[in-house]
Scaffold this motif. Structure first.
Motif, PDB file in Angstrom:
ATOM      1  N   ALA A 110      29.622 -32.503  12.366  1.00 48.75           N
ATOM      2  CA  ALA A 110      29.935 -33.606  11.817  1.00 48.75           C
ATOM      3  C   ALA A 110      29.348 -34.171  10.658  1.00 48.75           C
ATOM      4  CB  ALA A 110      29.625 -34.618  13.050  1.00 48.75           C
ATOM      5  N   GLU A 111      27.881 -33.632  10.641  1.00 47.36           N
ATOM      6  CA  GLU A 111      27.133 -34.093   9.315  1.00 47.36           C
ATOM      7  C   GLU A 111      27.683 -33.187   8.207  1.00 47.36           C
ATOM      8  OE1 GLU A 111      22.549 -33.841   7.833  1.00 47.36           O
ATOM      9  OE2 GLU A 111      23.009 -33.197  10.036  1.00 47.36           O
ATOM     10  N   LEU A 112      27.980 -32.059   8.501  1.00 48.18           N
ATOM     11  CA  LEU A 112      28.529 -31.314   7.240  1.00 48.18           C
ATOM     12  C   LEU A 112      29.937 -31.949   6.659  1.00 48.18           C
ATOM     13  CD1 LEU A 112      28.328 -28.454   5.601  1.00 48.18           C
ATOM     14  CD2 LEU A 112      29.862 -27.562   7.517  1.00 48.18           C
ATOM     15  N   VAL A 113      30.630 -32.384   7.630  1.00 48.49           N
ATOM     16  CA  VAL A 113      31.909 -33.140   7.250  1.00 48.49           C
ATOM     17  C   VAL A 113      31.335 -34.438   6.294  1.00 48.49           C
ATOM     18  CG1 VAL A 113      33.968 -34.461   8.083  1.00 48.49           C
ATOM     19  CG2 VAL A 113      33.454 -32.203   8.919  1.00 48.49           C
ATOM     20  N   SER A 114      30.320 -35.176   6.806  1.00 49.05           N
ATOM     21  CA  SER A 114      29.980 -36.442   6.237  1.00 49.05           C
ATOM     22  C   SER A 114      29.469 -36.137   4.964  1.00 49.05           C
ATOM     23  CB  SER A 114      29.263 -37.142   7.082  1.00 49.05           C
ATOM     24  OG  SER A 114      27.928 -36.611   7.083  1.00 49.05           O
ATOM     25  N   LEU A 115      29.018 -34.983   4.426  1.00 45.51           N
ATOM     26  CA  LEU A 115      28.165 -34.623   3.456  1.00 45.51           C
ATOM     27  C   LEU A 115      29.272 -34.482   2.086  1.00 45.51           C
ATOM     28  CD1 LEU A 115      25.449 -32.317   4.722  1.00 45.51           C
ATOM     29  CD2 LEU A 115      25.217 -34.625   3.623  1.00 45.51           C
ATOM     30  N   LEU A 116      30.701 -34.065   2.516  1.00 47.07           N
ATOM     31  CA  LEU A 116      31.653 -33.830   1.627  1.00 47.07           C
ATOM     32  C   LEU A 116      31.563 -34.615   0.421  1.00 47.07           C
ATOM     33  CD1 LEU A 116      33.851 -32.078   0.789  1.00 47.07           C
ATOM     34  CD2 LEU A 116      35.451 -33.424   1.913  1.00 47.07           C
ATOM     35  N   PRO A 117      31.464 -36.186   0.517  1.00 46.56           N
ATOM     36  CA  PRO A 117      31.568 -36.910  -0.921  1.00 46.56           C
ATOM     37  C   PRO A 117      30.499 -36.614  -1.593  1.00 46.56           C
ATOM     38  CG  PRO A 117      32.417 -38.404   1.080  1.00 46.56           C
ATOM     39  CD  PRO A 117      31.931 -36.909   1.618  1.00 46.56           C
ATOM     40  N   ARG A 118      29.291 -36.615  -1.194  1.00 46.15           N
ATOM     41  CA  ARG A 118      27.884 -36.143  -1.605  1.00 46.15           C
ATOM     42  C   ARG A 118      28.054 -34.771  -2.523  1.00 46.15           C
ATOM     43  NH1 ARG A 118      23.055 -37.006   2.084  1.00 46.15           N
ATOM     44  NH2 ARG A 118      22.084 -36.082   0.150  1.00 46.15           N
ATOM     45  N   GLN A 119      28.642 -33.806  -1.972  1.00 48.39           N
ATOM     46  CA  GLN A 119      28.802 -32.600  -2.349  1.00 48.39           C
ATOM     47  C   GLN A 119      29.806 -32.422  -3.462  1.00 48.39           C
ATOM     48  OE1 GLN A 119      30.058 -30.450   1.294  1.00 48.39           O
ATOM     49  NE2 GLN A 119      28.155 -30.021   2.053  1.00 48.39           N
ATOM     50  N   ARG A 120      30.711 -33.154  -3.488  1.00 44.65           N
ATOM     51  CA  ARG A 120      31.780 -33.238  -4.674  1.00 44.65           C
ATOM     52  C   ARG A 120      30.877 -33.969  -5.916  1.00 44.65           C
ATOM     53  NH1 ARG A 120      37.144 -35.804  -3.320  1.00 44.65           N
ATOM     54  NH2 ARG A 120      37.688 -34.449  -5.257  1.00 44.65           N
ATOM     55  N   ARG A 121      30.335 -35.157  -5.519  1.00 42.86           N
ATOM     56  CA  ARG A 121      29.757 -35.859  -6.713  1.00 42.86           C
ATOM     57  C   ARG A 121      28.545 -34.636  -7.616  1.00 42.86           C
ATOM     58  NH1 ARG A 121      28.917 -40.152  -3.152  1.00 42.86           N
ATOM     59  NH2 ARG A 121      26.908 -39.368  -2.834  1.00 42.86           N
ATOM     60  N   PHE A 122      27.958 -33.892  -6.494  1.00 35.87           N
ATOM     61  CA  PHE A 122      27.120 -32.968  -7.059  1.00 35.87           C
ATOM     62  C   PHE A 122      27.551 -31.833  -7.695  1.00 35.87           C
ATOM     63  CE2 PHE A 122      24.202 -29.220  -5.978  1.00 35.87           C
ATOM     64  CZ  PHE A 122      23.021 -29.386  -6.931  1.00 35.87           C
ATOM     65  N   ALA A 123      28.686 -31.243  -7.262  1.00 37.71           N
ATOM     66  CA  ALA A 123      29.240 -30.329  -7.958  1.00 37.71           C
ATOM     67  C   ALA A 123      30.025 -30.781  -9.116  1.00 37.71           C
ATOM     68  CB  ALA A 123      30.518 -29.747  -6.978  1.00 37.71           C
ATOM     69  N   HIS A 124      30.730 -31.800  -9.108  1.00 36.39           N
ATOM     70  CA  HIS A 124      30.994 -32.551 -10.416  1.00 36.39           C
ATOM     71  C   HIS A 124      30.068 -32.883 -11.543  1.00 36.39           C
ATOM     72  CE1 HIS A 124      33.143 -35.241 -12.983  1.00 36.39           C
ATOM     73  NE2 HIS A 124      34.194 -34.563 -12.447  1.00 36.39           N
ATOM     74  N   GLY A 125      29.044 -32.913 -10.953  1.00 35.32           N
ATOM     75  CA  GLY A 125      27.913 -33.198 -12.075  1.00 35.32           C
ATOM     76  C   GLY A 125      27.729 -31.724 -12.811  1.00 35.32           C
ATOM     77  N   LEU A 126      27.692 -30.624 -11.929  1.00 37.41           N
ATOM     78  CA  LEU A 126      27.051 -29.407 -12.499  1.00 37.41           C
ATOM     79  C   LEU A 126      28.470 -28.997 -13.147  1.00 37.41           C
ATOM     80  CD1 LEU A 126      25.487 -27.885  -9.250  1.00 37.41           C
ATOM     81  CD2 LEU A 126      24.562 -28.291 -11.113  1.00 37.41           C
TER      82      LEU A 126
END
Length: 170
Positions: A9-25
């Protein structure tokens, strides 16, 4: 296992943060989505390597960063030398486009793209995703002081590139 302690569930909740981080990269929404998908697949394949009691977010951000660096290196190796004949066909800059390109947001994105990878990663983790220095250090496997140093250098380069003092950096 309750949803609050369920790492899936935590992995699913991290998706928006992961997308922001990946977009920054990556600087591109589609490439960011591809990067997150590839990294999450690696996380699932390597789920047995995650240690309960440690930060799942740090572990996953590290996988994203490593995946990005691996893909970046692969692209660099595949890239051929610039075709000098093609450069002759490049048209010069349009004055109107130059003026439009001076917006701070565009200038910052351009400057971020020129940062060394280790500075760019720290900048994205701390300023875009809001990770603490400690969490960023854990995700990168470096001391907190290294995170602070890389962030200071990145901010300084951004400030220099925008013609501001380091205290005025975005």
């Amino acid at each position: 296992m309750s949803p609050a302690t369920d790492p899936r569930a935590e992995l699913v909740s991290l998706l928006p943060r992961q997308r922001r981080f990946a977009h920054g990269l990556t600087g591109d929404g589609h490439a960011a989505d591809d990067l997150v998908q590839a990294a999450r697949l690696k996380a699932i394949e390597r789920w047995h390597q995650w240690q309960p009691g440690t930060s799942l977010a740090s572990w996953v951000f590290r996988i994203i960063q490593t995946t990005w660096l691996d893909e970046h290196r692969t692209r660099q190796r595949r890239q051929t030398d610039t075709d000098t004949e093609a450069l002759a066909d490049v048209v010069g800059e349009d004055g109107r486009q130059v003026l439009e390109a001076r917006s701070d947001a565009r200038a910052v994105r351009r400057l971020i793209a020129t940062l060394p990878e280790e500075q760019k990663v720290v900048l994205m983790m701390v300023t875009v995703d809001g990770l603490s220095y400690k969490d960023a250090a854990a995700a990168l496997g470096v001391p907190v002081g290294t995170v602070m140093s890389r962030l200071a250098r990145a901010r300084g380069k951004l400030a220099d590139g925008l013609g501001r003092s380091a205290g005025d950096a975005p």
